[in-house]
Write a protein that holds these residues in place. Structure first.
Motif, PDB file in Angstrom:
ATOM      1  N   VAL A 268      17.119  24.950  16.422  1.00  0.00           N
ATOM      2  CA  VAL A 268      15.880  24.296  16.001  1.00  0.00           C
ATOM      3  C   VAL A 268      15.262  25.188  14.930  1.00  0.00           C
ATOM      4  N   ALA A 269      15.132  24.649  13.716  1.00  0.00           N
ATOM      5  CA  ALA A 269      14.662  25.462  12.593  1.00  0.00           C
ATOM      6  C   ALA A 269      14.184  24.559  11.473  1.00  0.00           C
ATOM      7  N   VAL A 270      13.492  25.134  10.492  1.00  0.00           N
ATOM      8  CA  VAL A 270      13.179  24.370   9.288  1.00  0.00           C
ATOM      9  C   VAL A 270      14.481  24.156   8.522  1.00  0.00           C
ATOM     10  N   PRO A 271      14.622  23.041   7.800  1.00  0.00           N
ATOM     11  CA  PRO A 271      15.873  22.763   7.088  1.00  0.00           C
ATOM     12  C   PRO A 271      16.285  23.864   6.126  1.00  0.00           C
ATOM     13  N   GLY A 272      15.312  24.591   5.601  1.00  0.00           N
ATOM     14  CA  GLY A 272      15.629  25.670   4.676  1.00  0.00           C
ATOM     15  C   GLY A 272      16.486  26.758   5.279  1.00  0.00           C
ATOM     16  N   ALA A 273      16.582  26.820   6.610  1.00  0.00           N
ATOM     17  CA  ALA A 273      17.465  27.798   7.249  1.00  0.00           C
ATOM     18  C   ALA A 273      18.905  27.590   6.822  1.00  0.00           C
ATOM     19  N   ALA A 274      19.210  26.396   6.322  1.00  0.00           N
ATOM     20  CA  ALA A 274      20.576  26.114   5.851  1.00  0.00           C
ATOM     21  C   ALA A 274      20.993  27.077   4.753  1.00  0.00           C
ATOM     22  N   ARG A 275      20.044  27.540   3.937  1.00  0.00           N
ATOM     23  CA  ARG A 275      20.387  28.476   2.868  1.00  0.00           C
ATOM     24  C   ARG A 275      20.823  29.818   3.444  1.00  0.00           C
ATOM     25  N   ALA A 276      20.137  30.282   4.478  1.00  0.00           N
ATOM     26  CA  ALA A 276      20.533  31.534   5.124  1.00  0.00           C
ATOM     27  C   ALA A 276      21.873  31.375   5.830  1.00  0.00           C
ATOM     28  N   ILE A 277      22.091  30.213   6.435  1.00  0.00           N
ATOM     29  CA  ILE A 277      23.371  29.940   7.097  1.00  0.00           C
ATOM     30  C   ILE A 277      24.508  29.967   6.082  1.00  0.00           C
ATOM     31  N   GLU A 278      24.280  29.294   4.953  1.00  0.00           N
ATOM     32  CA  GLU A 278      25.307  29.239   3.903  1.00  0.00           C
ATOM     33  C   GLU A 278      25.599  30.629   3.347  1.00  0.00           C
ATOM     34  N   LYS A 279      24.551  31.432   3.180  1.00  0.00           N
ATOM     35  CA  LYS A 279      24.751  32.784   2.661  1.00  0.00           C
ATOM     36  C   LYS A 279      25.616  33.609   3.601  1.00  0.00           C
ATOM     37  N   ALA A 280      25.398  33.443   4.906  1.00  0.00           N
ATOM     38  CA  ALA A 280      26.165  34.202   5.893  1.00  0.00           C
ATOM     39  C   ALA A 280      27.592  33.678   6.037  1.00  0.00           C
ATOM     40  N   ASN A 281      27.777  32.369   5.820  1.00  0.00           N
ATOM     41  CA  ASN A 281      29.106  31.760   5.991  1.00  0.00           C
ATOM     42  C   ASN A 281      29.215  30.530   5.087  1.00  0.00           C
ATOM     43  N   PRO A 282      29.616  30.706   3.831  1.00  0.00           N
ATOM     44  CA  PRO A 282      29.680  29.569   2.898  1.00  0.00           C
ATOM     45  C   PRO A 282      30.561  28.423   3.387  1.00  0.00           C
ATOM     46  N   ALA A 283      31.526  28.702   4.225  1.00  0.00           N
ATOM     47  CA  ALA A 283      32.465  27.668   4.673  1.00  0.00           C
ATOM     48  C   ALA A 283      31.818  26.658   5.606  1.00  0.00           C
ATOM     49  N   ILE A 284      30.644  26.996   6.143  1.00  0.00           N
ATOM     50  CA  ILE A 284      30.037  26.130   7.152  1.00  0.00           C
ATOM     51  C   ILE A 284      29.100  25.079   6.552  1.00  0.00           C
ATOM     52  N   VAL A 285      28.755  25.227   5.287  1.00  0.00           N
ATOM     53  CA  VAL A 285      27.693  24.402   4.724  1.00  0.00           C
ATOM     54  C   VAL A 285      27.992  22.904   4.803  1.00  0.00           C
ATOM     55  N   ASP A 286      29.253  22.504   4.624  1.00  0.00           N
ATOM     56  CA  ASP A 286      29.598  21.080   4.665  1.00  0.00           C
ATOM     57  C   ASP A 286      29.613  20.510   6.082  1.00  0.00           C
ATOM     58  N   LYS A 287      29.459  21.353   7.067  1.00  0.00           N
ATOM     59  CA  LYS A 287      29.470  20.905   8.457  1.00  0.00           C
ATOM     60  C   LYS A 287      28.065  20.656   9.005  1.00  0.00           C
ATOM     61  N   LEU A 288      27.044  20.925   8.194  1.00  0.00           N
ATOM     62  CA  LEU A 288      25.672  20.861   8.692  1.00  0.00           C
ATOM     63  C   LEU A 288      25.123  19.447   8.694  1.00  0.00           C
TER      64      LEU A 288
END
Length: 419
Positions: A268-288
């Motif tokens: 549970v987070a603000v959607p902008g957390a996706a940028r931090a997620i992508e930075k930590a693991n670029p491969a996961i961004v298309d799975k969000l």
């Protein structure tokens, strides 16, 4: 369109101020133009947005010189207090403040009441409630909603598909059931920190409870109410379907980094957390994927904590009309649309949710914002957050201590902080 920037959090930053945009007298314009100084907070709007707005406003209002100055979040409370108490002609005419800060500024004195303008010119009936309500004090409107952001559920579509789940939940009961399905030996159904009191607050409001209530002019903590304890029961059940820490909040460790490891089904987070997620693991961004936090009923999304900003006018402004012209423009549909699309914000009106419909994360956020709330509208609420008894209460319950006993202790601490 300028490069999109997403809100990663609504946290406060550091404390200096710098001039970003201003308009000087252009050839053919009169020398008696009225200067309007506007304080906006760092990162609330991009440089490109500010320049575009300033240029357009200047063309439409050739009698107003617009001076936009950027302020840092850290230390802004004291700085605003100082200008509200001054009458030296050097104060700003319009100030962006956090939506939960209005009550303390009104309590000090020095803010202009804008109730009439809100009803007559600014469309207050359609405002996002989590911005409108904290901008109101004693049934008078002082803060004009500018932008909002709130939490949604960010989920890993691959993990959901592997579990055979083809839809997202519409009710809290469905959410629990699906999370149980997702929770396995090598996958966490959800990562929910034990002290995520922002998310917990939404469940309290969804149950019909309050963190604190104003009773006969005095504020009292109400975490011991039946509604608030039902919310804690739900939170504990949901939190137990993952391995989030019971004695820490969502930033210790950062939940975005934990989610990026790829074995967590949802956070549970603000959607902008996706940028931090992508930075930590670029491969996961298309799975969000994203969905609004479910409510108790399918027909109504959950109440959510809404953060964001409102615009206020100091009493000391010598030019109320020009200050209001700036607010009317910034809070109007044209520039609300531009700001929302540029910065990935929720616009200030529920009727403008359509302008972010093409962005899944922001669209989910806007859906939740329709039932957004803010912290109790007490000028002393900052005292509660300074030594937050809600966090300690949540950890105590999650560690097996008696809920009612701990809830009453937390309520008493809140009451003392608000007295």
């Amino acid at each position: 369109m300028p490069r999109r920037r997403t809100v990663l959090s609504l946290a406060l930053a550091s404390s200096t101020a710098a001039l970003v945009a201003g308009c000087s007298v252009l050839p053919g314009r009169t020398a008696d133009r009225r200067k309007v100084t506007v304080w906006l907070m760092k990162d609330s709007a991009s440089d490109a947005f500010i320049k575009k707005f300033s240029d357009a406003f200047g063309k439409e209002h050739d009698d107003i010189e617009l001076d936009i100055q950027i302020q840092e979040w850290v230390g802004i409370g004291e700085k605003v207090m100082n200008v509200l108490g001054a009458n030296d002609g050097n104060s700003p005419d319009v100030i962006e403040v956090g939506n939960t800060q209005v009550a303390q500024y009104v309590d000090q004195g020095g803010l202009m009441e804008l109730t009439l303008e809100s009803a007559r010119d600014l469309g207050m009936d359609d405002w996002v409630p989590g911005l409108a309500e904290p901008g109101r004090f004693n049934n008078r409107q002082y803060g004009i909603p500018w932008y909002a952001a709130n939490r949604v559920v960010i989920y890993n579509k691959e993990i959901w598909a592997d579990a055979g789940l083809k839809k997202t939940p519409r009710t809290r009961a469905e959410w629990l059931s699906m999370t149980q399905t997702l929770n396995s030996d090598n996958k966490q159904g959800i990562y929910l920190a034990g002290q995520d009191w922002y998310t917990f607050s939404g469940f309290v409001w969804d149950e019909g409870g309050e963190l604190a209530s104003d009773r006969s002019g005095g504020w009292e903590g109400t975490l011991h109410s039946a509604e608030a304890m039902r919310a804690m029961e739900f939170y504990a059940e949901l939190q137990g379907l993952g391995k989030g820490p019971k004695n820490a909040d969502e930033e210790h460790p950062p939940q975005a980094d934990e989610f990026a490891k790829g074995n967590i089904a949802q956070i549970v987070a603000v959607p902008g957390a996706a940028r931090a997620i992508e930075k930590a693991n670029p491969a996961i961004v298309d799975k969000l994927g994203y969905f609004a936090i479910p409510g108790k009923l399918a027909s109504r999304r959950a109440a959510v904590f809404t953060g964001g900003s409102v615009l206020v006018v100091p009493d000391s402004t010598p030019d109320r009309r020009s200050a209001l012209a700036v607010i009317k423009a910034l809070a109007g549909e044209e520039w609300q649309t531009e700001l929302a699309r540029t910065m990935d914000y929720v616009p200030n009106k529920t009727t403008l949710a359509r302008v972010v419909a093409g962005e899944p994360g922001v669209a989910a956020m806007a859906e939740g914002a329709a039932r957004g709330r803010a912290t109790p509208n007490s000028p002393d609420w900052a005292n509660v957050e300074a030594d937050n008894p809600i966090k300690e209460y949540m950890s105590a319950v999650l560690n097996g201590r008696d809920m009612e006993t701990e809830a009453r202790k937390a309520s008493e601490r809140i009451t003392r902080a608000l007295t």
